[in-house]
Design a protein around this motif. Structure first.
Motif, PDB file in Angstrom:
ATOM      1  N   TYR A 151       0.549  -4.620   4.719  1.00  0.00           N
ATOM      2  CA  TYR A 151       0.068  -3.657   5.707  1.00  0.00           C
ATOM      3  C   TYR A 151       0.343  -4.149   7.120  1.00  0.00           C
ATOM      4  N   GLN A 234      -1.142   5.599  -3.108  1.00  0.00           N
ATOM      5  CA  GLN A 234      -1.568   4.374  -2.462  1.00  0.00           C
ATOM      6  C   GLN A 234      -0.966   4.204  -1.068  1.00  0.00           C
ATOM      7  N   LEU A 237      -2.723   6.388   1.316  1.00  0.00           N
ATOM      8  CA  LEU A 237      -4.092   5.894   1.547  1.00  0.00           C
ATOM      9  C   LEU A 237      -4.105   4.738   2.542  1.00  0.00           C
ATOM     10  N   ILE A 238      -3.143   3.828   2.386  1.00  0.00           N
ATOM     11  CA  ILE A 238      -3.173   2.605   3.181  1.00  0.00           C
ATOM     12  C   ILE A 238      -2.553   2.799   4.557  1.00  0.00           C
TER      13      ILE A 238
ATOM     14  N   LEU B 423      -4.810  -0.561  -8.229  1.00  0.00           N
ATOM     15  CA  LEU B 423      -5.879  -0.120  -7.335  1.00  0.00           C
ATOM     16  C   LEU B 423      -6.326   1.292  -7.666  1.00  0.00           C
ATOM     17  N   ASP B 424      -5.370   2.158  -7.968  1.00  0.00           N
ATOM     18  CA  ASP B 424      -5.630   3.601  -8.034  1.00  0.00           C
ATOM     19  C   ASP B 424      -6.748   3.981  -9.001  1.00  0.00           C
ATOM     20  N   LEU B 427     -10.183   2.838  -7.878  1.00  0.00           N
ATOM     21  CA  LEU B 427     -10.591   3.496  -6.635  1.00  0.00           C
ATOM     22  C   LEU B 427     -11.075   4.913  -6.916  1.00  0.00           C
ATOM     23  N   TYR B 446      -8.460  -4.459  -1.153  1.00  0.00           N
ATOM     24  CA  TYR B 446      -8.263  -3.265  -0.322  1.00  0.00           C
ATOM     25  C   TYR B 446      -9.511  -2.974   0.513  1.00  0.00           C
ATOM     26  N   LEU B 450      -9.173  -3.220   4.442  1.00  0.00           N
ATOM     27  CA  LEU B 450      -8.887  -1.956   5.111  1.00  0.00           C
ATOM     28  C   LEU B 450      -9.975  -0.912   4.925  1.00  0.00           C
TER      29      LEU B 450
END
Lengths: 323, 490
Positions: A151, A234, A237-238, B423-424, B427, B446, B450
């Motif tokens: 990121y 994803q 989202l990020i 992650l998905d 989440l 995550y 964030l």
């Protein structure tokens, strides 16, 4: 055509064999039991795999009041497309749709082009430090700096809240490059050599020989790449934290699914005035709108699904051959 | 005469390597925010690199809007800085083109020298423009000493100036040293370099998106706040590594997350034979049509996203979902009572998550085994039938051993990926009720970094551990595979 003596003899022997071992080929009761159980279990599991899609679908095309009374469970009642029509009032849905479709098309096209070209380049033994270059790509499959460093890297490159983040990082896909390379290596080298003798350059050979011949594998990676792009959630989202305009459809759906405020108000304003007064109906149609958005975002997958079938085995089997 | 030329050529070859190295450095530096040469005023965002700044003026001025509106700084400063950035970028592009051409024959190399002379000249001009911008800032500050900004002479500017100057000198030297190449007719390059140059852009993309993030590991050593900068002032060494274990709350979190991660991975690994069984029993079904039907529809879930799986789950298990409607129909739930939302329950979360994963993946995973079964020699089955083997004996003694190598490879891969549950799934299924059981490592990283946790350094540390352990596991699995099967899996 008359049978030869040998064939006649063979047929005779075979008959005699089956006669002798008759018991072995008889259907035994235990076989019947086994088959019944086997077929039943697989049928039940298959139903659990498709029924949710069907349930979602019939709820979106049925009369909302009947849905509210819990009557729509197995087949649609009171067919209507009003839920789909109402989607035009759902804020930002159109944006997300465009984002998802465009990234699927552009991202997949660039990925396929790059994979084909790089896959071709790394088959060329004469390339300067070929094996180092190839390993440089392949190694990236096995390690990952992690979510946050990734990121921060995108922040540094100015790619956060930027549409390009959907496209550029996906262009070089090592796994697909391996697939293409393995495939190209199976193409007879003579085809290329004759072209080189005629004075063709690498690009010409790639364009006129390699590209057409490797279409089957390119179709495979294109399909899988497109599904990946369409389902991507994803990265949105990020990287899109401050830019809801650029959410992908899946991310948008996620937001709606978690929204407690009802989407129903959007719909009722578009339908009838009485409905707008009915809060329960509003909440319900909010629910149905969520279903409808889900249906819209799964539809493209279901539509390309028949085409994908052909490439299943090819894709998964080639994956087993790493080079 | 010929010998002398060869000597000169040798020297220029070495010089070319220095030259390419310098150009590569300048190309890397334009991506480094710390070395951004255009940060002539402290108000320019320290987290953007020259490359980004030169592409979008808005990113350059995104933090100075207020200053501009108040009129404390004239916008001219930023425009000059921006122009300088573009000029430097153009210079670097020309230099890179030169470095590429320097791999060709003497004619191309001579051209390369010209390109890099122009490129580095332009680069120097760009740096001068930045110096002018810097000077303008100083004048403004002098005129308005109380203003909330100060002038900076970025390290990057000095560095770029030095590099450009060096390249300029080297390329002039090269141009003089290189023989005229009058005997050559065409610009040419050996095929091996041509291929390499065609590969280079893709190699660079891989570098930027797969290797460059490793540079982000440095955040683990700083007391970094979102939007802040890294400097000697907030360097904290291994503080966060210790914090992970010393801070009681964090330690409890990490231990819980590790428990969830390992349990869910082990559930998956312990049942990784299921797709194989699925395939074996499916091939026992005699009807071809039935087999295709099952295969087609059990593979669909693999191709939908986890968000959609969650949408399906909601439609089935929500308060007004299918299950509750059914219960109303058969009378086990009164009509006006709101049914339970099964997704909010806290029981057996691990099993449920495993079940969703299996539901989604089993049909797809079975395909590789089905293909494997069709590759087993049919004569084996016939021979076994003649010997009187029953259905299950054939499965166990022929099919299973035939599939074991595939199973083994997939098992080792699963072991290597034990910390990466993704992650998905977690989440989307996470809610206030089940978060203690559902939070796996990827989700934790995550959220810590964030999703409101707000600690980028700590999250980086956790991520680093995860990456390193994963690589070790992968190589461990690989050497097991080599020892047992004589084949590597990577």
């Amino acid at each position: 055509m008359a049978k030869t003596a040998q064939e006649k003899l063979d047929a005779k022997r075979e008959k005699a064999y089956y006669k002798k071992h008759k018991n072995m080929y008889k259907v035994k009761p235990s076989d019947i039991v086994f088959n019944i159980i086997n077929y039943t279990i697989f049928t039940l599991f298959t139903i659990t795999c498709i029924y949710p899609f069907w349930y979602l679908f019939i709820n979106t095309i049925s009369d909302n009041e009947k849905v509210g009374r819990g009557e729509v469970n197995f087949y649609p009642k009171g067919l209507t497309v009003q839920n789909y029509w109402a989607l035009r009032n759902v804020a930002d849905l159109g944006n997300s749709f465009i984002v998802s479709i465009s990234r699927t098309i552009i991202g997949t096209a660039l990925m396929v082009l790059a994979s084909a070209f790089v896959g071709y380049l790394v088959t060329k033994q004469e390339m300067w430090h070929r094996s180092i270059c190839y390993r440089f790509l392949v190694i990236t499959m096995y390690f990952n700096a992690g979510l946050i460093p990734g990121y921060m890297n995108m922040v540094m490159l100015g790619l956060t809240n930027n549409y390009l983040v959907y496209i550029i990082p996906g262009i070089v896909a090592p796994y697909n490059i391996i697939l293409v390379k393995t495939y190209i290596e199976s193409i007879p080298a003579e085809l290329e050599e004759s072209a080189f003798i005629d004075g063709a350059s690498y690009l010409v050979v790639f364009r006129h020989i390699i590209w057409p011949l490797s279409k089957p594998i390119l179709a495979t990676i294109a399909i899988f790449g497109a599904v990946g792009h369409w389902n991507s959630f994803q990265d949105s989202l990020i990287y899109m934290a401050n830019t809801p305009k650029l959410y992908t459809l899946q991310h948008r759906l996620y937001v709606y699914l978690n929204q407690t405020s009802n989407l129903g108000s959007l719909v009722s304003s578009a339908t009838t005035a009485e409905q707008a007064k009915n809060i329960a109906a509003q909440q319900l149609s909010g629910q149905v709108i969520k279903y409808t958005i889900s249906m819209v975002s799964v539809l493209p997958i279901l539509m390309v699904y028949p085409f994908m079938m052909r490439y299943f085995e090819k894709g998964i089997m080639l994956g087993a051959v790493k080079g | 005469m010929a010998k002398k030329e060869k000597v000169a050529r040798g020297a220029s070859d070495y010089l070319f390597w220095v030259y390419r190295l310098l150009i590569a450095l300048s190309a890397v530096f334009i991506f480094m925010p710390n070395l951004n040469p255009i940060r002539v005023i402290d108000k320019i965002d320290p987290n953007i690199a020259l490359f980004t700044a030169a592409f979008s003026y808005s990113s350059l001025v995104q933090k100075v809007g207020l200053l501009l509106r108040l009129g404390t700084v004239k916008e001219t400063v930023f425009i000059i800085a921006y122009v300088g950035a573009i000029v430097i970028l153009v210079g670097v592009v020309l230099l890179v083109a030169g470095a590429c051409m320097s791999l060709g024959n003497i004619l191309l190399q001579r051209l390369a020298a010209v390109f890099s002379m122009i490129g580095s000249g332009i680069g120097v001009i760009g740096c001068m423009v930045e110096l002018i911008a810097n000077h303008t800032v100083r004048v403004e500050k002098y005129n308005n000493p109380t203003a909330d900004f100060y002038a900076m002479t970025p390290i990057g500017l000095k560095l770029f100036l030095i590099i450009f100057a060096l390249i300029l000198i080297i390329s002039i030297a090269l141009r003089v040293m290189l023989p005229s190449g009058a005997d050559l007719e065409e610009y040419e390059m050996e095929p091996k370099y041509k291929l390499f140059l065609m590969f280079l852009p893709f190699g660079l993309l891989a570098f930027v998106f797969c290797y460059l993030p490793l540079w982000g590991w440095r955040y683990a050593f700083f007391d970094y706040q979102a939007g802040g900068t890294l400097s000697a002032d907030n360097f904290v060494g291994f503080k966060w590594f210790g914090y992970l274990f010393k801070n009681a709350a964090t330690r409890v979190d990490v231990l819980r997350v590790m428990r969830n991660t390992l349990i869910m991975s082990f559930l998956g690994i312990a049942t990784s034979w299921l797709p194989m069984v699925f395939a074996i029993f499916l091939t026992e079904a005699k009807s071809e049509g039935f087999r295709r039907f099952v295969q087609i529809f059990t593979t669909i879930p693999n191709f939908i996203s986890w968000v959609l799986v969650y949408a399906l789950a909601l439609s089935i298990f929500d308060t007004t979902g299918f299950i509750n409607q059914l219960r109303v129909m058969i009378g086990s739930l009164p009509k006006d009572v709101e049914g339970p939302n099964y997704l909010m329950s806290t029981s057996a979360i691990w099993i449920k998550m495993w079940a969703w994963g299996t539901w989604k993946g089993i049909g797809w995973s079975a395909i590789i085994y089905i293909a494997g079964i069709s590759g087993i020699d049919q004569q084996l089955y016939e021979a076994a039938t003649v010997d009187g083997a029953g259905r299950f004996q054939k499965m166990w003694n022929i099919t299973v051993p035939g599939l074991l190598p595939t199973f083994f490879v997939l098992l080792l891969m699963a072991v290597a990926a034990i910390l990466s549950n993704g992650l998905d799934q977690y989440l989307v299924f996470q809610n206030a009720m089940n978060e203690k059981q559902i939070k796996v490592l990827d989700l934790y990283v995550y959220e810590l970094g964030l999703g409101g946790g707000g600690s980028i350094p700590l999250s980086t540390v956790v991520g680093m551990f995860k990456s390193i352990i994963s690589v070790i596991l992968l190589f461990g699995a690989n050497s097991i595979s080599k020892a047992l099967r004589g084949e590597s899996i990577i």
